[in-house]
Scaffold this active site. Structure first.
Site, PDB file in Angstrom:
ATOM      1  N   ALA A  71      -2.132   6.613  42.620  1.00 30.80           N
ATOM      2  CA  ALA A  71      -2.195   7.288  43.920  1.00 30.80           C
ATOM      3  C   ALA A  71      -1.927   6.220  44.973  1.00 30.80           C
ATOM      4  O   ALA A  71      -2.835   5.736  45.631  1.00 30.80           O
ATOM      5  CB  ALA A  71      -3.551   7.936  44.122  1.00 30.80           C
ATOM      6  N   LEU A  74       2.843   6.365  48.788  1.00 28.23           N
ATOM      7  CA  LEU A  74       4.086   5.905  49.421  1.00 28.23           C
ATOM      8  C   LEU A  74       3.868   4.749  50.396  1.00 28.23           C
ATOM      9  O   LEU A  74       4.428   4.729  51.490  1.00 28.23           O
ATOM     10  CB  LEU A  74       4.810   7.052  50.153  1.00 28.23           C
ATOM     11  CG  LEU A  74       5.279   8.246  49.332  1.00 28.23           C
ATOM     12  CD1 LEU A  74       6.206   9.111  50.179  1.00 28.23           C
ATOM     13  CD2 LEU A  74       5.998   7.825  48.054  1.00 28.23           C
ATOM     14  N   ASN A 128      13.082  12.305  47.487  1.00 26.30           N
ATOM     15  CA  ASN A 128      11.812  12.533  46.793  1.00 26.30           C
ATOM     16  C   ASN A 128      11.175  13.788  47.367  1.00 26.30           C
ATOM     17  O   ASN A 128      10.658  13.780  48.473  1.00 26.30           O
ATOM     18  CB  ASN A 128      10.913  11.309  47.000  1.00 26.30           C
ATOM     19  CG  ASN A 128       9.528  11.491  46.401  1.00 26.30           C
ATOM     20  OD1 ASN A 128       9.231  12.528  45.805  1.00 26.30           O
ATOM     21  ND2 ASN A 128       8.680  10.492  46.559  1.00 26.30           N
ATOM     22  N   CYS A 131       6.709  15.390  48.181  1.00 31.30           N
ATOM     23  CA  CYS A 131       5.914  15.016  49.346  1.00 31.30           C
ATOM     24  C   CYS A 131       5.349  16.295  49.950  1.00 31.30           C
ATOM     25  O   CYS A 131       6.031  17.324  49.968  1.00 31.30           O
ATOM     26  CB  CYS A 131       6.779  14.319  50.390  1.00 31.30           C
ATOM     27  SG  CYS A 131       7.516  12.788  49.825  1.00 31.30           S
ATOM     28  N   ILE A 194      11.715  13.432  35.765  1.00 27.97           N
ATOM     29  CA  ILE A 194      10.689  14.086  36.551  1.00 27.97           C
ATOM     30  C   ILE A 194       9.918  13.074  37.399  1.00 27.97           C
ATOM     31  O   ILE A 194       9.795  11.913  37.018  1.00 27.97           O
ATOM     32  CB  ILE A 194       9.656  14.805  35.625  1.00 27.97           C
ATOM     33  CG1 ILE A 194       9.089  13.830  34.598  1.00 27.97           C
ATOM     34  CG2 ILE A 194      10.294  15.994  34.943  1.00 27.97           C
ATOM     35  CD1 ILE A 194       7.955  14.338  33.742  1.00 27.97           C
ATOM     36  N   GLY A 248       8.302   8.282  31.287  1.00 24.77           N
ATOM     37  CA  GLY A 248       7.742   7.765  30.043  1.00 24.77           C
ATOM     38  C   GLY A 248       8.686   6.995  29.157  1.00 24.77           C
ATOM     39  O   GLY A 248       8.395   6.789  27.977  1.00 24.77           O
ATOM     40  N   GLY A 269      10.269   3.483  34.859  1.00 21.65           N
ATOM     41  CA  GLY A 269       9.248   3.170  35.852  1.00 21.65           C
ATOM     42  C   GLY A 269       8.102   2.373  35.278  1.00 21.65           C
ATOM     43  O   GLY A 269       8.114   1.139  35.260  1.00 21.65           O
ATOM     44  N   THR A 270       7.123   3.084  34.746  1.00 21.88           N
ATOM     45  CA  THR A 270       5.892   2.464  34.265  1.00 21.88           C
ATOM     46  C   THR A 270       6.141   1.362  33.236  1.00 21.88           C
ATOM     47  O   THR A 270       5.387   0.385  33.172  1.00 21.88           O
ATOM     48  CB  THR A 270       4.976   3.569  33.699  1.00 21.88           C
ATOM     49  OG1 THR A 270       4.748   4.514  34.753  1.00 21.88           O
ATOM     50  CG2 THR A 270       3.653   3.030  33.226  1.00 21.88           C
TER      51      THR A 270
HETATM   52  C1  LIG Z   1       3.113   3.296  40.929  1.00 21.96           C
HETATM   53  C2  LIG Z   1       4.158   4.354  41.023  1.00 21.96           C
HETATM   54  C3  LIG Z   1       4.818   4.586  42.237  1.00 21.96           C
HETATM   55  C4  LIG Z   1       5.792   5.572  42.355  1.00 21.96           C
HETATM   56  N1  LIG Z   1       6.421   5.758  43.554  1.00 21.96           N
HETATM   57  C5  LIG Z   1       7.403   6.699  43.658  1.00 21.96           C
HETATM   58  C6  LIG Z   1       8.119   6.862  44.872  1.00 21.96           C
HETATM   59  O1  LIG Z   1       7.905   6.160  45.865  1.00 21.96           O
HETATM   60  N2  LIG Z   1       9.081   7.833  44.923  1.00 21.96           N
HETATM   61  C7  LIG Z   1       9.390   8.626  43.840  1.00 21.96           C
HETATM   62  O2  LIG Z   1      10.272   9.465  43.935  1.00 21.96           O
HETATM   63  N3  LIG Z   1       8.736   8.459  42.674  1.00 21.96           N
HETATM   64  C8  LIG Z   1       7.748   7.523  42.556  1.00 21.96           C
HETATM   65  N4  LIG Z   1       7.101   7.358  41.344  1.00 21.96           N
HETATM   66  C9  LIG Z   1       7.483   8.194  40.205  1.00 21.96           C
HETATM   67  C10 LIG Z   1       8.453   7.482  39.287  1.00 21.96           C
HETATM   68  O3  LIG Z   1       9.666   7.229  39.957  1.00 21.96           O
HETATM   69  C11 LIG Z   1       8.749   8.277  38.011  1.00 21.96           C
HETATM   70  O4  LIG Z   1       9.365   9.493  38.374  1.00 21.96           O
HETATM   71  C12 LIG Z   1       7.515   8.607  37.190  1.00 21.96           C
HETATM   72  O5  LIG Z   1       6.570   7.561  37.240  1.00 21.96           O
HETATM   73  C13 LIG Z   1       7.840   8.874  35.720  1.00 21.96           C
HETATM   74  O6  LIG Z   1       8.493   7.775  35.113  1.00 21.96           O
HETATM   75  P1  LIG Z   1       7.758   6.622  34.261  1.00 21.96           P
HETATM   76  O7  LIG Z   1       6.871   7.304  33.267  1.00 21.96           O
HETATM   77  O8  LIG Z   1       8.864   5.834  33.655  1.00 21.96           O
HETATM   78  O9  LIG Z   1       6.966   5.825  35.245  1.00 21.96           O
HETATM   79  C14 LIG Z   1       6.123   6.370  41.222  1.00 21.96           C
HETATM   80  C15 LIG Z   1       5.476   6.123  40.006  1.00 21.96           C
HETATM   81  C16 LIG Z   1       4.515   5.148  39.881  1.00 21.96           C
HETATM   82  C17 LIG Z   1       3.861   4.914  38.551  1.00 21.96           C
END
Ligand SMILES: Cc1cc2nc3c(=O)[nH]c(=O)nc-3n(C[C@H](O)[C@H](O)[C@H](O)COP(=O)(O)O)c2cc1C
Ligand SMILES: Cc1cc2nc3c(=O)[nH]c(=O)nc-3n(C[C@H](O)[C@H](O)[C@H](O)COP(=O)(O)OP(=O)(O)OC[C@H]3O[C@@H](n4cnc5c(N)ncnc54)[C@H](O)[C@@H]3O)c2cc1C
Ligand code: FES
Lengths: 325, 283
Positions: A71, A74, A128, A131, A194, A248, A269-270
């Site tokens: 959480a 942004l 994005n 929001c 997603i 993921g 991402g993660t």
């Molecule tokens: C810490 C964190 C910050 C994120 N910030 C954004 C963001 O600013 N804008 C956005 O569209 N998605 C954001 N996401 C979502 C990721 O871009 C991604 O869609 C989501 O985490 C699933 O991918 P992952 O499992 O590879 O992390 C964020 C995810 C994480 C974990």
């Protein structure tokens, strides 16, 4: 023999399909300490907002089984500082950059698009849509096709025609295909999916929610099946639309699943939190998997899992071709 | 950088576990105050975030080793406590900004609570090399939770110990003893590591004595490399503006008087970009 890993996001060519996921690579500079960012298909920025944002209180993260909740809210520098410091740094180095934007009203998204329309170095614009919509009691845009479409139509009309506009969709909606279709009808050149589904964890020592914001976005391997499902459904309904599969992805095999489901690019991402080199490793693993199955081009694998039952498994076909001299 | 290190030795130090890991590259670049992040749980684990640990000791043996000292808190540190010699560990480091060191041979008080003491020993080494005077003030809940007392005694001009149950040294907290230690040693600067509450109290004492204080903070981290924005705390910048800054990238070492300890866990209303400060769109 190496595999042709090039892919297209609308008409924009990427050298390979692996991008960072929005919000998971900060300004880019942090990862540049580990590897050459030119080796990415593209770098996605955090979602840029009009004003600087301090984000949510801490704790902002909690580890969950095969995933984590975040959480962050942004947190970011705002568009002025982004245009002054962050984007030029990427642009001067010629790093392919997907700029993500986030807003609370259609007007705010539109203003962001105006500010970015003439900025050099924007390879694609990702909107994005997860929001909260201030004008709709905080319901997120991505929940509703019409709200999402309104944002996309406005942003599309402002951005230069040669910069693809990508709509980023959320998985926790009643019908992702209808939201996807609404965005494409409104002019989205590509879709990304997603974003994080909402989750929650409770700290059993403190007897309170683990996150200060109570709920947070779930990411990591736990959401991969959700991402595969969303990409599959949207590709089935809109086979011509380029999709960035995100959610993921930790290995080349995970990325391959999304490609076979219909994604032509894959966001990571993660995985970056665990392995700063994840994008390079995943790209290499994906290429090896494609090569082992006899693919010469990544493009041939996109959406392949949709082929009707009974059609020849591709690798067997290729093997027999190779064995006949 | 990322290194697959091999565990050289494991040992128990009172309530703590210590692992010495062969990690060339990380050892070589390490400066006092740096930390590393360790992947836990093995290859097919469900624990996807790394654990941040400060480096207690660095040695040139086998191309470079780092020693980590930790307490078992949850499943990740429990897994680490089960590592044995010759197991491999996946480390990323060195991370964060190290402690700034004084140019002149000044008097330094090093304050450590619980495992927070571990990071102070490389700091002491560096300070002694510069001809500084070093005095230790170490504490914990009980005797077995005071880390490094013996080594401190060998290195420092004086070593003061505190325990909350009175089982070792003075009864009380490190901050109870700090004013007299600062006065007795005519300290010019304080270095501190421990829980946020301890750092807050140490900083308050240093401000009272009008001497600079460098603190190494701990905040829950998902990445340790500055990309996830989960580890932020409110810190006042050179321009007087409070920003939510990353403990992993801008820290973990900060000037104590710049950290708004009372506001950790909140977004102060006057922080840059705080809700209500002109950026009223939530998300
Ligand atoms: C810490 C964190 C910050 C994120 N910030 C954004 C963001 O600013 N804008 C956005 O569209 N998605 C954001 N996401 C979502 C990721 O871009 C991604 O869609 C989501 O985490 C699933 O991918 P992952 O499992 O590879 O992390 C964020 C995810 C994480 C974990
Ligand atoms: C810069 C820094 C240096 C540290 N140095 C040491 C040290 O030398 N020795 C030591 O014993 N501990 C140290 N810690 C704390 C250590 O990182 C946590 O105790 C550990 O992450 C807990 O993991 P777990 O799986 O046992 O617990 P869990 O509570 O199950 O951890 C769950 C998740 O929360 C995160 N987390 C929970 N608590 C903390 C915390 N306090 N700090 C950071 N992340 C946390 C973990 O990374 C993990 O992602 C340090 C923390 C930081 C930020
Ligand atoms: S832990 Fe990710 S930014 Fe600090």
């Amino acid at each position: 023999m190496s595999v042709d890993m090039r892919t297209f996001l609308a008409h924009v060519e990427l050298a390979n399909p692996i991008t960072t996921a929005a919000g998971c690579a900060s300004s880019g500079r942090e990862l540049a300490q580990f590897f050459d960012l030119h080796r990415l298909g593209a770098l996605a920025t955090r979602s840029i907002t009009m004003a600087p944002r301090a984000g949510r209180p801490t704790p902002r993260m909690a580890e969950t089984p095969s995933g984590m909740l975040n959480a962050v809210g942004l947190q970011g520098p705002g568009i002025d500082a982004f245009l002054e410091r962050e984007l030029p740094w990427l642009a001067q180095r010629g790093i392919r950059t997907i700029v993500s934007i986030g807003g609370g009203t259609v007007a705010e998204y539109s203003e962001l698009a105006r500010r970015l329309a003439d900025a050099p170095g924007v390879t694609a614009l990702e909107v994005n849509l997860s929001c909260p919509n201030i004008e709709d009691r905080g319901r997120v845009f991505a929940r509703e096709g019409s709200a999402a479409a309104e944002v996309i139509a406005s942003v599309r009309s402002i951005m230069r025609y040669d910069v693809p506009v990508v709509a980023k969709l959320a998985p926790d909606v009643a019908d992702i295909v209808s939201v996807a279709r609404a965005c494409v009808d409104a002019g989205a050149d590509a879709l990304s999916m997603i974003n994080n589904p909402l989750g929650m964890a409770i700290d059993t020592e403190a007897l309170r929610p683990a996150l200060a914001a109570v709920t947070g976005g779930l990411s990591g391997p736990a959401v991969l099946p959700l991402a595969v499902r969303c990409v599959w459904q949207v590709h089935a309904a809109l086979p011509g639309v380029p999709l960035i599969g995100v959610g993921g992805v930790m290995t080349g095999r995970d990325a391959f699943q999304l490609i076979l489901a219909g994604a032509c690019a894959v966001g990571v991402g993660t995985a970056l939190f665990h392995d700063p080199y994840a994008c390079l490793r995943i790209e290499r693993e994906l290429e090896d998997l494609l090569e082992a199955r006899g693919f010469q081009r990544l493009a041939d694998a996109v959406g392949l899992a949709h082929r009707p039952p009974g059609s020849a498994p591709r690798h067997l076909l290729v093997d027999s071709e190779e064995s006949s001299p | 950088m990322q290194v697959t290190g091999t565990v050289l030795t494991t040992r128990r130090v009172d309530a703590y576990h210590a692992l010495t890991v062969v990690a060339p590259g990380i050892a070589e670049r390490h400066r006092p105050g740096h930390f590393v992040s360790v992947a836990v749980g093995g290859a097919r684990t469900s624990m996807i975030t790394r654990r941040a640990l400060t480096v207690h000791d660095v040695k040139p043996d086998y191309g470079g080793t780092v020693e980590l000292v930790f307490t078992v808190r949850g499943p990740g540190t429990a897994w680490l406590a089960e590592r044995r010699a010759r197991d491999t560990l996946d480390l990323v480091g060195p991370l964060g900004r190290p402690f700034p060191l004084p140019r002149d041979p000044v008097h330094c008080v090093l304050v450590g609570a619980e495992y927070g003491s571990a990071v102070l020993f490389p700091v002491a080494d560096a300070l002694l090399e510069r001809g500084c005077r070093v005095d230790f003030l170490l504490g914990g809940a009980g005797a077995e939770r005071v880390f490094g007392a013996m080594r401190a005694r060998r290195m420092a001009e004086t070593t003061t110990l505190t325990t909350e149950d009175g089982s070792l040294g003075l009864r009380g907290k490190v901050t109870d003893a700090l004013p007299s230690v600062i006065a007795d040693t005519r300290a010019d600067v304080v270095y501190a590591c421990g829980p946020m509450e301890t750092l807050r109290a140490v900083t308050a004492v240093a401000i009272e004595f009008d001497i600079p204080v460098q603190v190494a903070v701990e905040e829950a981290m998902a990445c340790g490399i500055g990309v996830c924005m989960t580890c932020v705390i409110p810190v006042i910048g050179d321009d007087g503006v409070t920003r939510m800054v990353r403990a992993c990238a801008e820290g973990p070492v900060f000037r104590g008087e710049r950290v708004r300890f009372e506001d950790v866990g909140t977004i102060p209303f006057d922080a840059l970009g705080a809700p209500g400060g002109g950026a009223r769109h939530a998300g």
